[in-house]
Design a protein around this motif. Structure first.
Motif, PDB file in Angstrom:
ATOM      1  N   ASN A  73       1.627   1.677  -3.704  1.00  0.00           N
ATOM      2  CA  ASN A  73       0.554   1.467  -4.667  1.00  0.00           C
ATOM      3  C   ASN A  73      -0.014   2.782  -5.193  1.00  0.00           C
ATOM      4  O   ASN A  73      -0.272   3.720  -4.431  1.00  0.00           O
ATOM      5  CB  ASN A  73      -0.570   0.643  -4.028  1.00  0.00           C
ATOM      6  CG  ASN A  73      -1.638   0.250  -5.032  1.00  0.00           C
ATOM      7  OD1 ASN A  73      -2.741   0.764  -5.032  1.00  0.00           O
ATOM      8  ND2 ASN A  73      -1.282  -0.674  -5.915  1.00  0.00           N
ATOM      9  N   MET A 133       0.824  -1.211   0.000  1.00  0.00           N
ATOM     10  CA  MET A 133       0.000   0.000   0.000  1.00  0.00           C
ATOM     11  C   MET A 133       0.856   1.257   0.000  1.00  0.00           C
ATOM     12  O   MET A 133       0.453   2.300  -0.539  1.00  0.00           O
ATOM     13  CB  MET A 133      -0.921  -0.005   1.221  1.00  0.00           C
ATOM     14  CG  MET A 133      -2.032  -1.047   1.164  1.00  0.00           C
ATOM     15  SD  MET A 133      -3.095  -0.888  -0.298  1.00  0.00           S
ATOM     16  CE  MET A 133      -3.788   0.748  -0.063  1.00  0.00           C
ATOM     17  N   PHE A 141      -5.240  -0.333  -5.715  1.00  0.00           N
ATOM     18  CA  PHE A 141      -6.090  -0.771  -4.609  1.00  0.00           C
ATOM     19  C   PHE A 141      -6.818   0.419  -3.986  1.00  0.00           C
ATOM     20  O   PHE A 141      -6.259   1.502  -3.838  1.00  0.00           O
ATOM     21  CB  PHE A 141      -5.246  -1.458  -3.530  1.00  0.00           C
ATOM     22  CG  PHE A 141      -4.542  -2.694  -4.005  1.00  0.00           C
ATOM     23  CD1 PHE A 141      -5.254  -3.772  -4.504  1.00  0.00           C
ATOM     24  CD2 PHE A 141      -3.153  -2.777  -3.964  1.00  0.00           C
ATOM     25  CE1 PHE A 141      -4.604  -4.913  -4.950  1.00  0.00           C
ATOM     26  CE2 PHE A 141      -2.497  -3.916  -4.394  1.00  0.00           C
ATOM     27  CZ  PHE A 141      -3.215  -4.987  -4.893  1.00  0.00           C
ATOM     28  N   THR A 142      -8.079   0.180  -3.616  1.00  0.00           N
ATOM     29  CA  THR A 142      -8.876   1.229  -2.981  1.00  0.00           C
ATOM     30  C   THR A 142      -8.649   1.272  -1.473  1.00  0.00           C
ATOM     31  O   THR A 142      -8.911   2.282  -0.836  1.00  0.00           O
ATOM     32  CB  THR A 142     -10.372   1.008  -3.260  1.00  0.00           C
ATOM     33  OG1 THR A 142     -10.753  -0.308  -2.817  1.00  0.00           O
ATOM     34  CG2 THR A 142     -10.655   1.120  -4.756  1.00  0.00           C
ATOM     35  N   SER A 143      -8.186   0.176  -0.900  1.00  0.00           N
ATOM     36  CA  SER A 143      -7.912   0.108   0.532  1.00  0.00           C
ATOM     37  C   SER A 143      -7.003  -1.079   0.799  1.00  0.00           C
ATOM     38  O   SER A 143      -6.785  -1.919  -0.078  1.00  0.00           O
ATOM     39  CB  SER A 143      -9.214  -0.049   1.329  1.00  0.00           C
ATOM     40  OG  SER A 143      -9.802  -1.326   1.079  1.00  0.00           O
ATOM     41  N   TRP A 144      -6.479  -1.157   2.022  1.00  0.00           N
ATOM     42  CA  TRP A 144      -5.604  -2.279   2.356  1.00  0.00           C
ATOM     43  C   TRP A 144      -6.391  -3.593   2.398  1.00  0.00           C
ATOM     44  O   TRP A 144      -5.821  -4.655   2.141  1.00  0.00           O
ATOM     45  CB  TRP A 144      -4.888  -2.020   3.678  1.00  0.00           C
ATOM     46  CG  TRP A 144      -5.732  -2.092   4.923  1.00  0.00           C
ATOM     47  CD1 TRP A 144      -6.407  -1.078   5.515  1.00  0.00           C
ATOM     48  CD2 TRP A 144      -5.964  -3.261   5.725  1.00  0.00           C
ATOM     49  NE1 TRP A 144      -7.061  -1.533   6.637  1.00  0.00           N
ATOM     50  CE2 TRP A 144      -6.791  -2.864   6.793  1.00  0.00           C
ATOM     51  CE3 TRP A 144      -5.549  -4.586   5.650  1.00  0.00           C
ATOM     52  CZ2 TRP A 144      -7.228  -3.750   7.772  1.00  0.00           C
ATOM     53  CZ3 TRP A 144      -5.969  -5.481   6.628  1.00  0.00           C
ATOM     54  CH2 TRP A 144      -6.799  -5.067   7.664  1.00  0.00           C
ATOM     55  N   ILE A 145      -7.678  -3.521   2.690  1.00  0.00           N
ATOM     56  CA  ILE A 145      -8.509  -4.741   2.672  1.00  0.00           C
ATOM     57  C   ILE A 145      -8.638  -5.252   1.247  1.00  0.00           C
ATOM     58  O   ILE A 145      -8.601  -6.470   1.002  1.00  0.00           O
ATOM     59  CB  ILE A 145      -9.891  -4.452   3.290  1.00  0.00           C
ATOM     60  CG1 ILE A 145      -9.737  -4.069   4.758  1.00  0.00           C
ATOM     61  CG2 ILE A 145     -10.816  -5.664   3.141  1.00  0.00           C
ATOM     62  CD1 ILE A 145     -11.041  -3.702   5.445  1.00  0.00           C
ATOM     63  N   HIS A 146      -8.790  -4.326   0.288  1.00  0.00           N
ATOM     64  CA  HIS A 146      -8.842  -4.704  -1.131  1.00  0.00           C
ATOM     65  C   HIS A 146      -7.533  -5.391  -1.529  1.00  0.00           C
ATOM     66  O   HIS A 146      -7.534  -6.424  -2.223  1.00  0.00           O
ATOM     67  CB  HIS A 146      -9.067  -3.445  -1.979  1.00  0.00           C
ATOM     68  CG  HIS A 146      -9.091  -3.697  -3.448  1.00  0.00           C
ATOM     69  ND1 HIS A 146      -8.862  -2.714  -4.377  1.00  0.00           N
ATOM     70  CD2 HIS A 146      -9.299  -4.846  -4.170  1.00  0.00           C
ATOM     71  CE1 HIS A 146      -8.935  -3.219  -5.594  1.00  0.00           C
ATOM     72  NE2 HIS A 146      -9.184  -4.513  -5.503  1.00  0.00           N
ATOM     73  N   CYS A 147      -6.421  -4.843  -1.062  1.00  0.00           N
ATOM     74  CA  CYS A 147      -5.109  -5.431  -1.349  1.00  0.00           C
ATOM     75  C   CYS A 147      -5.008  -6.827  -0.744  1.00  0.00           C
ATOM     76  O   CYS A 147      -4.529  -7.765  -1.390  1.00  0.00           O
ATOM     77  CB  CYS A 147      -4.011  -4.521  -0.799  1.00  0.00           C
ATOM     78  SG  CYS A 147      -2.327  -5.132  -1.017  1.00  0.00           S
ATOM     79  N   TRP A 148      -5.447  -6.970   0.497  1.00  0.00           N
ATOM     80  CA  TRP A 148      -5.400  -8.271   1.186  1.00  0.00           C
ATOM     81  C   TRP A 148      -6.212  -9.311   0.411  1.00  0.00           C
ATOM     82  O   TRP A 148      -5.752 -10.436   0.194  1.00  0.00           O
ATOM     83  CB  TRP A 148      -5.939  -8.112   2.606  1.00  0.00           C
ATOM     84  CG  TRP A 148      -5.856  -9.352   3.446  1.00  0.00           C
ATOM     85  CD1 TRP A 148      -6.563 -10.518   3.269  1.00  0.00           C
ATOM     86  CD2 TRP A 148      -4.997  -9.586   4.572  1.00  0.00           C
ATOM     87  NE1 TRP A 148      -6.220 -11.436   4.219  1.00  0.00           N
ATOM     88  CE2 TRP A 148      -5.269 -10.898   5.035  1.00  0.00           C
ATOM     89  CE3 TRP A 148      -4.066  -8.801   5.244  1.00  0.00           C
ATOM     90  CZ2 TRP A 148      -4.610 -11.444   6.135  1.00  0.00           C
ATOM     91  CZ3 TRP A 148      -3.420  -9.341   6.341  1.00  0.00           C
ATOM     92  CH2 TRP A 148      -3.686 -10.653   6.780  1.00  0.00           C
ATOM     93  N   ARG A 149      -7.425  -8.943   0.015  1.00  0.00           N
ATOM     94  CA  ARG A 149      -8.297  -9.886  -0.702  1.00  0.00           C
ATOM     95  C   ARG A 149      -7.697 -10.271  -2.046  1.00  0.00           C
ATOM     96  O   ARG A 149      -7.787 -11.426  -2.468  1.00  0.00           O
ATOM     97  CB  ARG A 149      -9.683  -9.265  -0.896  1.00  0.00           C
ATOM     98  CG  ARG A 149     -10.484  -9.145   0.400  1.00  0.00           C
ATOM     99  CD  ARG A 149     -11.795  -8.419   0.164  1.00  0.00           C
ATOM    100  NE  ARG A 149     -12.613  -8.392   1.374  1.00  0.00           N
ATOM    101  CZ  ARG A 149     -13.730  -7.689   1.499  1.00  0.00           C
ATOM    102  NH1 ARG A 149     -14.141  -6.918   0.483  1.00  0.00           N
ATOM    103  NH2 ARG A 149     -14.412  -7.729   2.634  1.00  0.00           N
ATOM    104  N   TYR A 150      -7.078  -9.313  -2.716  1.00  0.00           N
ATOM    105  CA  TYR A 150      -6.442  -9.594  -4.007  1.00  0.00           C
ATOM    106  C   TYR A 150      -5.301 -10.595  -3.843  1.00  0.00           C
ATOM    107  O   TYR A 150      -5.202 -11.583  -4.582  1.00  0.00           O
ATOM    108  CB  TYR A 150      -5.925  -8.289  -4.612  1.00  0.00           C
ATOM    109  CG  TYR A 150      -5.111  -8.474  -5.869  1.00  0.00           C
ATOM    110  CD1 TYR A 150      -5.724  -8.640  -7.103  1.00  0.00           C
ATOM    111  CD2 TYR A 150      -3.712  -8.495  -5.815  1.00  0.00           C
ATOM    112  CE1 TYR A 150      -4.975  -8.815  -8.260  1.00  0.00           C
ATOM    113  CE2 TYR A 150      -2.959  -8.662  -6.957  1.00  0.00           C
ATOM    114  CZ  TYR A 150      -3.591  -8.822  -8.172  1.00  0.00           C
ATOM    115  OH  TYR A 150      -2.843  -9.001  -9.311  1.00  0.00           O
TER     116      TYR A 150
END
Length: 324
Positions: free
Chosen positions: A272, A269, A287-296
């Motif tokens: 990014n 992040m 990524f829109t957020s760190w959760i988006h990054c995690w899921r990816y």
């Protein structure tokens, strides 16, 4: 994208205040702040090439082709370049000084972290509590552990917040190697650019997963060590004190592997969508957020990418190798 390797313990010790120091439960004598600042800077400089290579692997940069090797069972496997091969490639491109790209902001970050921890410790001193190890005093000892861990968590979170802006700058300086950019060419220039393009929040991208990883690490280490020392180590055993002194350190190595995804997501992040090639496709989406990054990363099976830098196996269909 890089393949997932078998997680290994950190190859170089972290600066004071990092996971290794927290797990060992080091005590700092009064008046030794300058010594710890110097020690932290020295460790940061010595370990920088390792963290530099790790970051490039984390973002998925694989400039060298994999090679065919054999595992311990004699079967053919495909290995991605390890740390030494990768470092040699960096030297060939940028020279030996290239291994220390981004070191200056990292040294400042390490220094700020150490000073902040010392300042917070002086401002909010922890009252000394008697050593308790008897099973009859479980409630008292647990209360002591909770109090000490809460104090350590406060110091760690404060030092992380203060040092994170320089951490972001260091990360971005390093990943410029991928696109041969010069966007972040100095500390002051990088500060001005981030303020202009992203505002004050640009200095704190990736902060949340880093703090979450720190907090989970601290509490898991402290509580697991407490319960193991209380219920698994007998006070009558002659080496009980020696075992207890190493319990937290050993647990820290294991827990650091489990919390590694937070470190990975935080670092990704930080770079990014900042205008550098390393933060854009094909290395990663915006990524829109760190959760988006995690899921990816989870969907790609890459949550532990970069956790191993020695034996990095690449996925390959079995049909690619002829049967011996």
């Amino acid at each position: 994208m890089a393949a997932v390797g078998t997680p290994l313990p950190p190859a170089a010790p972290a600066p004071p205040g990092g996971p290794a120091g927290r797990a060992a439960g080091e005590a700092r004598p009064e008046g030794s702040e300058g010594l710890f600042v110097a020690l932290g800077a020295g460790l940061a400089a010595a370990s920088h090439p390792l963290l530099y290579v790790k970051l490039l692997v984390q973002v998925g940069h694989e400039p060298l082709p994999p090679t065919i090797g054999r595992n311990v069972l004699g079967r053919k496997v495909l290995y991605l370049p390890g740390f030494f091969t990768y470092a040699r490639h960096i030297v060939e491109v940028d020279g030996k000084r290239g291994l220390f790209r981004g070191l200056t902001p990292r040294l400042i970050s390490s220094t700020l972290s150490t000073i902040t921890r010392g300042s917070v410790k002086k401002a909010f001193p922890l009252e000394d509590m008697e050593h308790v190890s008897n099973k009859d005093d479980v409630k008292t000892s647990l209360r002591k552990v909770v109090k000490e861990t809460s104090h350590e968590m406060m110091m760690q979170c404060m030092s992380r917040v203060v040092s994170h802006p320089l951490h972001v700058i260091s990360m971005r300086c390093m990943v410029q190697f991928i696109g041969r950019e010069v966007k972040y060419s100095g500390v002051f220039g990088a500060i001005g650019r981030i303020l202009k393009e992203e505002g004050i929040l640009g200095f704190f991208v990736g902060l949340v997963p880093h703090i979450l990883g720190d907090v989970i690490f601290l509490w898991c280490c402290s509580l697991l060590a407490h319960f193991i020392n209380t219920y698994a180590v007998d006070d009558n055993f002659s080496q009980a004190s020696v075992i207890r002194s190493y319990t937290k350190f050993v647990i820290g190595i294991a827990v650091s592997m489990l919390t590694y995804p937070f470190l990975l997501v935080g670092d990704l992040m930080a770079v990014n969508n900042c205008g550098l090639r390393a933060g854009l496709p094909p290395y990663a989406p915006a990524f829109t957020s760190w959760i988006h990054c995690w899921r990816y990363l989870s969907a790609q099976g890459q949550l532990f990418r970069g956790s191993s830098l020695l034996f990095r196996r690449a996925p390959i269909p079995a049909a690619c190798f002829p049967i011996d």
